[in-house]
Design a protein around this motif. Sequence first.
Motif, PDB file in Angstrom:
ATOM      1  N   GLY A 100      27.259  69.865  25.224  1.00  0.00           N
ATOM      2  CA  GLY A 100      26.468  70.139  26.432  1.00  0.00           C
ATOM      3  C   GLY A 100      27.057  71.321  27.189  1.00  0.00           C
ATOM      4  N   ASN A 101      28.380  71.365  27.274  1.00  0.00           N
ATOM      5  CA  ASN A 101      29.045  72.478  27.984  1.00  0.00           C
ATOM      6  C   ASN A 101      28.724  73.819  27.326  1.00  0.00           C
ATOM      7  N   VAL A 102      28.759  73.825  25.991  1.00  0.00           N
ATOM      8  CA  VAL A 102      28.474  75.088  25.281  1.00  0.00           C
ATOM      9  C   VAL A 102      26.999  75.454  25.479  1.00  0.00           C
ATOM     10  N   SER A 103      26.138  74.454  25.414  1.00  0.00           N
ATOM     11  CA  SER A 103      24.698  74.727  25.499  1.00  0.00           C
ATOM     12  C   SER A 103      24.262  75.178  26.884  1.00  0.00           C
ATOM     13  N   THR A 104      25.069  74.871  27.905  1.00  0.00           N
ATOM     14  CA  THR A 104      24.728  75.337  29.261  1.00  0.00           C
ATOM     15  C   THR A 104      25.677  76.446  29.717  1.00  0.00           C
ATOM     16  N   ASN A 105      26.606  76.818  28.853  1.00  0.00           N
ATOM     17  CA  ASN A 105      27.694  77.728  29.249  1.00  0.00           C
ATOM     18  C   ASN A 105      28.291  77.257  30.571  1.00  0.00           C
ATOM     19  N   GLY A 107      17.502  69.141  34.301  1.00  0.00           N
ATOM     20  CA  GLY A 107      16.483  68.435  33.525  1.00  0.00           C
ATOM     21  C   GLY A 107      16.266  68.951  32.120  1.00  0.00           C
ATOM     22  N   SER A 108      17.239  69.713  31.605  1.00  0.00           N
ATOM     23  CA  SER A 108      17.071  70.318  30.289  1.00  0.00           C
ATOM     24  C   SER A 108      17.079  69.282  29.158  1.00  0.00           C
ATOM     25  N   GLN A 109      17.781  68.204  29.357  1.00  0.00           N
ATOM     26  CA  GLN A 109      17.923  67.168  28.328  1.00  0.00           C
ATOM     27  C   GLN A 109      16.839  66.090  28.431  1.00  0.00           C
ATOM     28  N   PRO A 167      34.280  72.054  34.503  1.00  0.00           N
ATOM     29  CA  PRO A 167      33.188  71.577  35.342  1.00  0.00           C
ATOM     30  C   PRO A 167      33.563  70.255  36.011  1.00  0.00           C
ATOM     31  N   GLY A 168      32.926  69.982  37.176  1.00  0.00           N
ATOM     32  CA  GLY A 168      33.209  68.733  37.892  1.00  0.00           C
ATOM     33  C   GLY A 168      32.898  67.503  37.043  1.00  0.00           C
ATOM     34  N   SER A 169      31.960  67.631  36.139  1.00  0.00           N
ATOM     35  CA  SER A 169      31.516  66.485  35.324  1.00  0.00           C
ATOM     36  C   SER A 169      32.426  66.338  34.100  1.00  0.00           C
ATOM     37  N   LYS A 170      33.549  65.666  34.300  1.00  0.00           N
ATOM     38  CA  LYS A 170      34.528  65.544  33.204  1.00  0.00           C
ATOM     39  C   LYS A 170      33.987  64.700  32.052  1.00  0.00           C
ATOM     40  N   SER A 175      31.059  65.011  30.752  1.00  0.00           N
ATOM     41  CA  SER A 175      30.039  65.729  29.973  1.00  0.00           C
ATOM     42  C   SER A 175      30.620  66.044  28.596  1.00  0.00           C
ATOM     43  N   THR A 176      29.736  66.390  27.639  1.00  0.00           N
ATOM     44  CA  THR A 176      30.219  66.662  26.285  1.00  0.00           C
ATOM     45  C   THR A 176      30.470  68.162  26.098  1.00  0.00           C
ATOM     46  N   ILE A 177      31.300  68.467  25.125  1.00  0.00           N
ATOM     47  CA  ILE A 177      31.567  69.877  24.836  1.00  0.00           C
ATOM     48  C   ILE A 177      30.287  70.555  24.322  1.00  0.00           C
ATOM     49  N   ILE A 197      14.693  67.151  21.277  1.00  0.00           N
ATOM     50  CA  ILE A 197      15.551  67.480  22.426  1.00  0.00           C
ATOM     51  C   ILE A 197      16.958  66.962  22.132  1.00  0.00           C
ATOM     52  N   CYS A 198      17.933  67.849  22.216  1.00  0.00           N
ATOM     53  CA  CYS A 198      19.325  67.414  22.046  1.00  0.00           C
ATOM     54  C   CYS A 198      19.822  66.817  23.347  1.00  0.00           C
ATOM     55  N   ARG A 199      20.765  65.916  23.186  1.00  0.00           N
ATOM     56  CA  ARG A 199      21.362  65.310  24.377  1.00  0.00           C
ATOM     57  C   ARG A 199      22.835  65.069  24.136  1.00  0.00           C
ATOM     58  N   GLY A 200      23.645  65.415  25.145  1.00  0.00           N
ATOM     59  CA  GLY A 200      25.075  65.117  25.082  1.00  0.00           C
ATOM     60  C   GLY A 200      25.328  63.880  25.921  1.00  0.00           C
ATOM     61  N   ALA A 201      25.885  64.089  27.120  1.00  0.00           N
ATOM     62  CA  ALA A 201      26.142  62.951  28.007  1.00  0.00           C
ATOM     63  C   ALA A 201      25.033  62.768  29.033  1.00  0.00           C
ATOM     64  N   GLY A 202      24.076  63.689  29.049  1.00  0.00           N
ATOM     65  CA  GLY A 202      22.954  63.561  29.994  1.00  0.00           C
ATOM     66  C   GLY A 202      23.324  63.884  31.437  1.00  0.00           C
ATOM     67  N   THR A 203      24.407  64.632  31.656  1.00  0.00           N
ATOM     68  CA  THR A 203      24.788  64.988  33.033  1.00  0.00           C
ATOM     69  C   THR A 203      24.134  66.303  33.486  1.00  0.00           C
ATOM     70  N   GLY A 204      23.362  66.910  32.620  1.00  0.00           N
ATOM     71  CA  GLY A 204      22.727  68.188  32.940  1.00  0.00           C
ATOM     72  C   GLY A 204      22.019  68.132  34.290  1.00  0.00           C
ATOM     73  N   ALA A 205      22.138  69.216  35.056  1.00  0.00           N
ATOM     74  CA  ALA A 205      21.666  69.197  36.445  1.00  0.00           C
ATOM     75  C   ALA A 205      20.298  69.849  36.624  1.00  0.00           C
ATOM     76  N   ILE A 242      20.799  73.171  17.022  1.00  0.00           N
ATOM     77  CA  ILE A 242      21.580  71.983  17.388  1.00  0.00           C
ATOM     78  C   ILE A 242      23.023  72.224  16.968  1.00  0.00           C
ATOM     79  N   ILE A 243      23.923  72.157  17.912  1.00  0.00           N
ATOM     80  CA  ILE A 243      25.327  72.434  17.623  1.00  0.00           C
ATOM     81  C   ILE A 243      25.966  71.165  17.048  1.00  0.00           C
ATOM     82  N   THR A 244      26.572  71.304  15.871  1.00  0.00           N
ATOM     83  CA  THR A 244      27.121  70.107  15.222  1.00  0.00           C
ATOM     84  C   THR A 244      28.649  70.136  15.118  1.00  0.00           C
TER      85      THR A 244
HETATM   86  C1  LIG Z   1      28.789  65.325  39.081  1.00  0.00           C
HETATM   87  C2  LIG Z   1      28.424  66.523  38.294  1.00  0.00           C
HETATM   88  C3  LIG Z   1      29.200  67.664  38.422  1.00  0.00           C
HETATM   89  C4  LIG Z   1      28.894  68.802  37.678  1.00  0.00           C
HETATM   90  N1  LIG Z   1      29.696  69.898  37.807  1.00  0.00           N
HETATM   91  C5  LIG Z   1      29.437  70.995  37.055  1.00  0.00           C
HETATM   92  C6  LIG Z   1      30.268  72.142  37.174  1.00  0.00           C
HETATM   93  O1  LIG Z   1      31.234  72.191  37.946  1.00  0.00           O
HETATM   94  N2  LIG Z   1      29.982  73.209  36.383  1.00  0.00           N
HETATM   95  C7  LIG Z   1      28.923  73.190  35.504  1.00  0.00           C
HETATM   96  O2  LIG Z   1      28.719  74.187  34.800  1.00  0.00           O
HETATM   97  N3  LIG Z   1      28.113  72.126  35.397  1.00  0.00           N
HETATM   98  C8  LIG Z   1      28.337  71.032  36.143  1.00  0.00           C
HETATM   99  N4  LIG Z   1      27.504  69.950  36.052  1.00  0.00           N
HETATM  100  C9  LIG Z   1      26.330  69.978  35.155  1.00  0.00           C
HETATM  101  C10 LIG Z   1      26.548  69.359  33.758  1.00  0.00           C
HETATM  102  O3  LIG Z   1      27.592  68.454  33.733  1.00  0.00           O
HETATM  103  C11 LIG Z   1      26.752  70.445  32.716  1.00  0.00           C
HETATM  104  O4  LIG Z   1      25.552  71.189  32.587  1.00  0.00           O
HETATM  105  C12 LIG Z   1      27.184  69.930  31.342  1.00  0.00           C
HETATM  106  O5  LIG Z   1      27.517  71.037  30.546  1.00  0.00           O
HETATM  107  C13 LIG Z   1      26.130  69.100  30.624  1.00  0.00           C
HETATM  108  O6  LIG Z   1      26.756  68.445  29.528  1.00  0.00           O
HETATM  109  P1  LIG Z   1      26.121  67.116  28.909  1.00  0.00           P
HETATM  110  O7  LIG Z   1      26.956  66.691  27.780  1.00  0.00           O
HETATM  111  O8  LIG Z   1      25.911  66.108  29.978  1.00  0.00           O
HETATM  112  O9  LIG Z   1      24.758  67.685  28.376  1.00  0.00           O
HETATM  113  P2  LIG Z   1      23.224  67.149  28.545  1.00  0.00           P
HETATM  114  O10 LIG Z   1      22.961  66.948  29.996  1.00  0.00           O
HETATM  115  O11 LIG Z   1      23.068  65.957  27.687  1.00  0.00           O
HETATM  116  O12 LIG Z   1      22.450  68.373  27.989  1.00  0.00           O
HETATM  117  C14 LIG Z   1      22.464  69.613  28.660  1.00  0.00           C
HETATM  118  C15 LIG Z   1      21.765  70.669  27.795  1.00  0.00           C
HETATM  119  O13 LIG Z   1      22.523  70.901  26.618  1.00  0.00           O
HETATM  120  C16 LIG Z   1      21.725  70.664  25.461  1.00  0.00           C
HETATM  121  N5  LIG Z   1      22.622  70.103  24.449  1.00  0.00           N
HETATM  122  C17 LIG Z   1      23.496  69.070  24.586  1.00  0.00           C
HETATM  123  N6  LIG Z   1      24.197  68.903  23.448  1.00  0.00           N
HETATM  124  C18 LIG Z   1      23.747  69.828  22.567  1.00  0.00           C
HETATM  125  C19 LIG Z   1      24.056  70.161  21.219  1.00  0.00           C
HETATM  126  N7  LIG Z   1      25.000  69.510  20.539  1.00  0.00           N
HETATM  127  N8  LIG Z   1      23.382  71.168  20.620  1.00  0.00           N
HETATM  128  C20 LIG Z   1      22.427  71.871  21.294  1.00  0.00           C
HETATM  129  N9  LIG Z   1      22.092  71.586  22.564  1.00  0.00           N
HETATM  130  C21 LIG Z   1      22.733  70.585  23.196  1.00  0.00           C
HETATM  131  C22 LIG Z   1      20.618  69.731  25.918  1.00  0.00           C
HETATM  132  O14 LIG Z   1      19.460  69.847  25.115  1.00  0.00           O
HETATM  133  C23 LIG Z   1      20.385  70.286  27.319  1.00  0.00           C
HETATM  134  O15 LIG Z   1      19.589  71.425  27.237  1.00  0.00           O
HETATM  135  C24 LIG Z   1      27.767  68.799  36.818  1.00  0.00           C
HETATM  136  C25 LIG Z   1      26.968  67.653  36.691  1.00  0.00           C
HETATM  137  C26 LIG Z   1      27.288  66.525  37.428  1.00  0.00           C
HETATM  138  C27 LIG Z   1      26.419  65.306  37.282  1.00  0.00           C
END
Ligand SMILES: Cc1cc2nc3c(=O)[nH]c(=O)nc-3n(C[C@H](O)[C@H](O)[C@H](O)COP(=O)(O)OP(=O)(O)OC[C@H]3O[C@@H](n4cnc5c(N)ncnc54)[C@H](O)[C@@H]3O)c2cc1C
Length: 450
Positions: free
Chosen positions: A135-140, A70-72, A126-129, A131-133, A60-68, A197-199
């Motif tokens: 993670g952003n790409v992986s969730t669009n 439970g994907s991470q 996204p509101g979650s400043k 979060s990692t890029i 399971i990949c993980r960025g900042a763990g802010t995913g909403a 896994i995006i590197t």
């Molecule tokens: C307060 C708050 C506000 C938010 N606001 C928004 C918003 O406005 N818009 C929005 O779209 N989302 C929002 N989110 C949701 C969340 O922040 C996004 O989904 C964000 O993109 C997740 O990034 P992350 O780095 O935390 O990823 P994670 O939570 O760590 O992972 C998310 C997913 O990405 C995968 N992933 C992570 N890194 C990689 C990688 N390098 N390669 C392959 N897969 C990877 C993980 O396996 C998982 O499936 C919010 C969340 C919070 C807590």
Amino acid sequence: MHHLIKDTNRVFIGDQIPEKYLIDNNVKNVNRPKAVFLPLNEDEVVEIVKYAHTNDIKMICRGAGTGAVGSQVPVLGDEFIIDLSLMNQIKSLDEETLTLTVGPGVLLEEVQKYVENKGYFYPPDPGSKMSTIGGNVSTNAGGMRALKYGTTRNYVRSMNVVLSDGTKVKLGGLTIKDSSGYDLKDLFIGSEGTLGIITEIQLKIIPKPKHQKSMILAFNNVVEATDTVLSILKNGFMPTALELLEKEAVLYSESFLKQKFPSQVGNAYILATIDGNDLKEIESTILVIKQLVEKQVIDFIILDEADEKLAWMIRDNILYALYALTQFEMLDEVVPINQFGKMIRYTKELQEKHKIEVLNFGHAGDGNIHTIILKKDYSDETWKVKRVEFLDDLYDKVKELGGLVSAEHGIGYTKKSYFLKITDSNKIEIMRAIKNALDPKNLLNPTKVF
Ligand SMILES: Cc1cc2nc3c(=O)[nH]c(=O)nc-3n(C[C@H](O)[C@H](O)[C@H](O)COP(=O)(O)OP(=O)(O)OC[C@H]3O[C@@H](n4cnc5c(N)ncnc54)[C@H](O)[C@@H]3O)c2cc1C
């Protein structure tokens, strides 16, 4: 397993795994993974993946763990978590092609600051400043400015990916056009770590608009606010952001931040921003919008810089406030913009029908609602039943209106059953076939999405 990464500070096995990997705001049944790795570069990722592939270990990949959704989160147990947060270098800015090359672990906030200091702009917001890029790409990820500028998908030029057996591949590139076969880059965007896994990511940036102004429109009720959203859009205005906030959502954020929203009248608000290079044009657009909505609004405030900052801070903190102050479930449904008012009205009907308190906020301009259902005084057992009854009704309506389960958070673990319920089964079968072709051993983030 320690041999995979020599530096012991970047490998955690069994009981040494830090708490943050074992808790999640949205998933209760987190199970202990086998190990957590924090690679520093692509070579280390490949080593870990090859080992996992040979030994049939799920990853399971993980960025900042802010995913909403439970994907991470490890829900099976015994997985490898590949935490990419240390691959956080901003590698290069190319001002000829307007691209920024970054590691997947760079935080969104850092990218935004870095490019803005140099006169450029990375629009996804996204509101979650934090979060990692990656993670952003992986969730669009979408966020506030998707209405005018699009989502993360629109800002990925290319990316390097490691497949489930350790194969490296670069997807996308610098050409503007591409009709050369399937668009594999787009396939990986939003795939929630299930395909690779995006590197490394090459992001598109644009020149920074010189000016922006925000305004608040206050309404007696949320229905009047949603009608106004449609009227602003169908008259051809294209704000950068157009957010809908119910008063209750604002109240949570106000009491969390101990700050007051600039408008204190009414029960629903639109917070909108217009940007561009010509300040006079922005100001005159705002005045035209003001005339257009005159009959619906009970308050119309053009914000000065300080209040603009405050209003957006209150908007950005709604979710943090809810997490801190109450128990709830957040939805992320999206409907065609002309059905937005109907969808909001329906959530209020469901509030009465199921006696569950509902509040809505979200990216109204693009039809994306974050409906919040509040647990309040219900016991865990009662809530378990009531939330399902509510969600069954809600997603039937989403389907009827031509909408989707998720606009920007993804499906992950928590939205899977509803995604499967309302999505054409032929589409699910195609997705399964793609997953099977790329990850035949089903090692990458199994149990997520479908
Ligand atoms: C307060 C708050 C506000 C938010 N606001 C928004 C918003 O406005 N818009 C929005 O779209 N989302 C929002 N989110 C949701 C969340 O922040 C996004 O989904 C964000 O993109 C997740 O990034 P992350 O780095 O935390 O990823 P994670 O939570 O760590 O992972 C998310 C997913 O990405 C995968 N992933 C992570 N890194 C990689 C990688 N390098 N390669 C392959 N897969 C990877 C993980 O396996 C998982 O499936 C919010 C969340 C919070 C807590």
